[in-house]
Design a protein around this motif. Structure first.
Motif, PDB file in Angstrom:
ATOM      1  N   LEU A 248       0.810  -1.216   0.000  1.00 45.47           N
ATOM      2  CA  LEU A 248       0.000   0.000   0.000  1.00 45.47           C
ATOM      3  C   LEU A 248       0.843   1.266   0.000  1.00 45.47           C
ATOM      4  CD1 LEU A 248      -2.723  -1.014   2.615  1.00 45.47           C
ATOM      5  CD2 LEU A 248      -2.857  -1.144   0.135  1.00 45.47           C
ATOM      6  N   MET A 249       2.150   1.151  -0.229  1.00 45.42           N
ATOM      7  CA  MET A 249       3.040   2.304  -0.156  1.00 45.42           C
ATOM      8  C   MET A 249       3.769   2.514  -1.482  1.00 45.42           C
ATOM      9  SD  MET A 249       2.543   3.122   3.042  1.00 45.42           S
ATOM     10  CE  MET A 249       3.869   4.207   3.556  1.00 45.42           C
ATOM     11  N   GLU A 250       4.163   3.767  -1.732  1.00 41.93           N
ATOM     12  CA  GLU A 250       4.926   4.065  -2.945  1.00 41.93           C
ATOM     13  C   GLU A 250       5.879   5.215  -2.673  1.00 41.93           C
ATOM     14  OE1 GLU A 250       3.650   5.918  -7.138  1.00 41.93           O
ATOM     15  OE2 GLU A 250       2.944   3.852  -6.822  1.00 41.93           O
ATOM     16  N   TRP A 251       7.071   5.155  -3.290  1.00 41.13           N
ATOM     17  CA  TRP A 251       8.071   6.204  -3.105  1.00 41.13           C
ATOM     18  C   TRP A 251       7.747   7.418  -3.969  1.00 41.13           C
ATOM     19  CZ3 TRP A 251      11.551   6.204   0.661  1.00 41.13           C
ATOM     20  CH2 TRP A 251      11.918   4.989   1.251  1.00 41.13           C
ATOM     21  N   GLN A 252       7.916   8.599  -3.373  1.00 41.08           N
ATOM     22  CA  GLN A 252       7.839   9.870  -4.096  1.00 41.08           C
ATOM     23  C   GLN A 252       9.223  10.520  -4.002  1.00 41.08           C
ATOM     24  OE1 GLN A 252       4.647  11.389  -5.495  1.00 41.08           O
ATOM     25  NE2 GLN A 252       4.531   9.160  -5.515  1.00 41.08           N
ATOM     26  N   GLU A 253       9.709  11.082  -5.093  1.00 40.36           N
ATOM     27  CA  GLU A 253      11.081  11.594  -5.126  1.00 40.36           C
ATOM     28  C   GLU A 253      11.140  13.035  -5.607  1.00 40.36           C
ATOM     29  OE1 GLU A 253      14.503  10.674  -8.175  1.00 40.36           O
ATOM     30  OE2 GLU A 253      14.531   9.091  -6.637  1.00 40.36           O
ATOM     31  N   CYS A 254      12.024  13.809  -4.976  1.00 34.69           N
ATOM     32  CA  CYS A 254      12.329  15.172  -5.416  1.00 34.69           C
ATOM     33  C   CYS A 254      13.842  15.284  -5.617  1.00 34.69           C
ATOM     34  CB  CYS A 254      11.886  16.195  -4.376  1.00 34.69           C
ATOM     35  SG  CYS A 254      10.099  16.295  -4.144  1.00 34.69           S
TER      36      CYS A 254
ATOM     37  N   LEU B 237      15.598   4.161   9.402  1.00 36.26           N
ATOM     38  CA  LEU B 237      15.404   2.846   9.994  1.00 36.26           C
ATOM     39  C   LEU B 237      14.076   2.761  10.737  1.00 36.26           C
ATOM     40  CD1 LEU B 237      18.984   2.176  11.441  1.00 36.26           C
ATOM     41  CD2 LEU B 237      18.047   1.510   9.205  1.00 36.26           C
ATOM     42  N   GLU B 238      13.613   3.878  11.239  1.00 35.59           N
ATOM     43  CA  GLU B 238      12.325   3.934  11.910  1.00 35.59           C
ATOM     44  C   GLU B 238      11.799   5.362  11.814  1.00 35.59           C
ATOM     45  OE1 GLU B 238      13.447   4.760  16.561  1.00 35.59           O
ATOM     46  OE2 GLU B 238      13.657   2.702  15.859  1.00 35.59           O
ATOM     47  N   GLY B 239      10.516   5.531  12.009  1.00 35.77           N
ATOM     48  CA  GLY B 239       9.919   6.842  11.858  1.00 35.77           C
ATOM     49  C   GLY B 239       9.490   7.078  10.425  1.00 35.77           C
ATOM     50  N   LEU B 240       9.443   8.331  10.000  1.00 36.01           N
ATOM     51  CA  LEU B 240       9.020   8.671   8.648  1.00 36.01           C
ATOM     52  C   LEU B 240       9.880   7.939   7.614  1.00 36.01           C
ATOM     53  CD1 LEU B 240       7.254  10.564   6.839  1.00 36.01           C
ATOM     54  CD2 LEU B 240       9.181  12.147   6.888  1.00 36.01           C
ATOM     55  N   PRO B 241       9.295   7.099   6.762  1.00 31.34           N
ATOM     56  CA  PRO B 241      10.083   6.347   5.779  1.00 31.34           C
ATOM     57  C   PRO B 241      10.667   7.285   4.723  1.00 31.34           C
ATOM     58  CG  PRO B 241       7.901   5.366   6.082  1.00 31.34           C
ATOM     59  CD  PRO B 241       7.867   6.719   6.709  1.00 31.34           C
TER      60      PRO B 241
ATOM     61  N   TYR C 152      10.510   9.795  -0.196  1.00 32.63           N
ATOM     62  CA  TYR C 152       9.730   9.402   0.974  1.00 32.63           C
ATOM     63  C   TYR C 152       8.562   8.539   0.515  1.00 32.63           C
ATOM     64  CZ  TYR C 152       7.068  13.383  -0.790  1.00 32.63           C
ATOM     65  OH  TYR C 152       6.390  14.245  -1.612  1.00 32.63           O
ATOM     66  N   GLU C 153       8.098   7.702   1.415  1.00 30.43           N
ATOM     67  CA  GLU C 153       6.990   6.813   1.096  1.00 30.43           C
ATOM     68  C   GLU C 153       5.663   7.393   1.559  1.00 30.43           C
ATOM     69  OE1 GLU C 153       8.070   2.163   0.782  1.00 30.43           O
ATOM     70  OE2 GLU C 153       8.099   2.966   2.804  1.00 30.43           O
ATOM     71  N   VAL C 154       4.646   7.184   0.738  1.00 32.42           N
ATOM     72  CA  VAL C 154       3.294   7.579   1.114  1.00 32.42           C
ATOM     73  C   VAL C 154       2.335   6.442   0.772  1.00 32.42           C
ATOM     74  CG1 VAL C 154       3.725  10.034   0.766  1.00 32.42           C
ATOM     75  CG2 VAL C 154       2.860   8.665  -1.128  1.00 32.42           C
ATOM     76  N   PRO C 155       1.194   6.361   1.444  1.00 35.41           N
ATOM     77  CA  PRO C 155       0.195   5.347   1.088  1.00 35.41           C
ATOM     78  C   PRO C 155      -0.335   5.584  -0.320  1.00 35.41           C
ATOM     79  CG  PRO C 155      -0.250   6.282   3.261  1.00 35.41           C
ATOM     80  CD  PRO C 155       0.801   7.138   2.622  1.00 35.41           C
ATOM     81  N   LEU C 156      -0.673   4.505  -1.015  1.00 35.66           N
ATOM     82  CA  LEU C 156      -1.191   4.632  -2.372  1.00 35.66           C
ATOM     83  C   LEU C 156      -2.442   5.500  -2.424  1.00 35.66           C
ATOM     84  CD1 LEU C 156      -0.761   1.024  -3.832  1.00 35.66           C
ATOM     85  CD2 LEU C 156       0.614   3.047  -4.280  1.00 35.66           C
ATOM     86  N   LEU C 157      -3.237   5.475  -1.361  1.00 32.10           N
ATOM     87  CA  LEU C 157      -4.435   6.303  -1.307  1.00 32.10           C
ATOM     88  C   LEU C 157      -4.112   7.791  -1.446  1.00 32.10           C
ATOM     89  CD1 LEU C 157      -6.418   4.611   1.611  1.00 32.10           C
ATOM     90  CD2 LEU C 157      -7.065   4.623  -0.812  1.00 32.10           C
TER      91      LEU C 157
END
Length: 224
Positions: free
Chosen positions: A75-81, A159-163, A186-191
């Motif tokens: 349910l997660m996907e990487w977003q990049e800047c 390693l933990e916290g905000l991916p 950073y990763e965000v839910p697909l929704l």
């Protein structure tokens, strides 16, 4: 830094239940996951324990502090800047300055603090605080510095916290200048992908501003 803060959830229990047991439940108003991904002999979907590596991304309180959503790989996907900028200092000066992790909040103003662990210097605790869309965003994570390439690359992963993960690359342009390229993902839910895409210009602007600040600080460091 996360684009997840603008999600509006009328009933957060439809998404997440039990902060204590950290489980994800299927609800009737969500599409049932494919049996290829979730094989089960039962006709109903059982609660799935979420991975403990990552801290929450979605918050339903007004300060939007991470509290209820944990990473679930499908349910997660990487977003990049990514931003690249010329800095008027030798590559060794730029690399040396960026290697001082606890100084990073000086040019990344949305990062409120970076604390290197004394007993494990390759680890550091980061705190992000930023106000956007009338909301106070606050996230924290533990980052691990990966093996650097002197005067070429610094990179890390949470390693933990905000991916999140990122890389700073340094390209010499001559004896007195270099290009610095910062990539942050950073990763965000697909929704939330549509919201994350809409916020890309904001993220891009924050990173661009941070590199401009870095260039000024690096130049003043060189002359002192």
């Amino acid at each position: 830094m996360s684009a997840t803060a603008i999600l509006s959830v009328n009933n957060p229990k439809d998404l997440v239940t039990g902060f204590g047991n950290r489980t994800f439940h299927s609800r009737s108003n969500f599409a049932k996951p494919s049996s290829r991904l979730f094989p089960s002999s039962s006709s109903s979907m059982k609660p799935l324990t979420l991975a403990s590596r990552f801290s929450p991304l979605i918050s339903t309180n007004r300060s939007f502090k991470s509290s209820v959503f944990r990473r679930f790989d499908t349910l997660m996907e990487w977003q990049e800047c990514k931003v690249k900028m010329k800095v008027e200092v030798p590559v060794s000066v730029a690399y040396g300055l960026y290697s001082e992790r606890e100084s990073i909040p000086k040019w990344m103003t949305f990062i409120s603090s970076v604390k290197v662990l004394k007993d494990k210097p390759d680890l550091s605790r980061w705190t992000l605080k930023y106000k956007a869309f009338g909301q106070n965003l606050e996230y924290a994570w533990l980052a691990k510095n990966l093996q650097p390439l002197p005067n070429q690359k610094i990179h890390w992963i949470s390693l933990e916290g905000l991916p999140n993960k990122g890389t700073v690359r340094f390209f010499p342009l001559g004896p007195s200048s270099c290009d610095v390229e910062l990539t942050f993902a950073y990763e965000v839910p697909l929704l939330l992908i549509p919201f994350a895409a809409a916020l890309q210009p904001l993220m891009q602007g924050l990173i661009k501003n941070s590199l401009e600040q870095f260039a000024e600080i690096a130049k003043s460091t060189k002359t002192t």
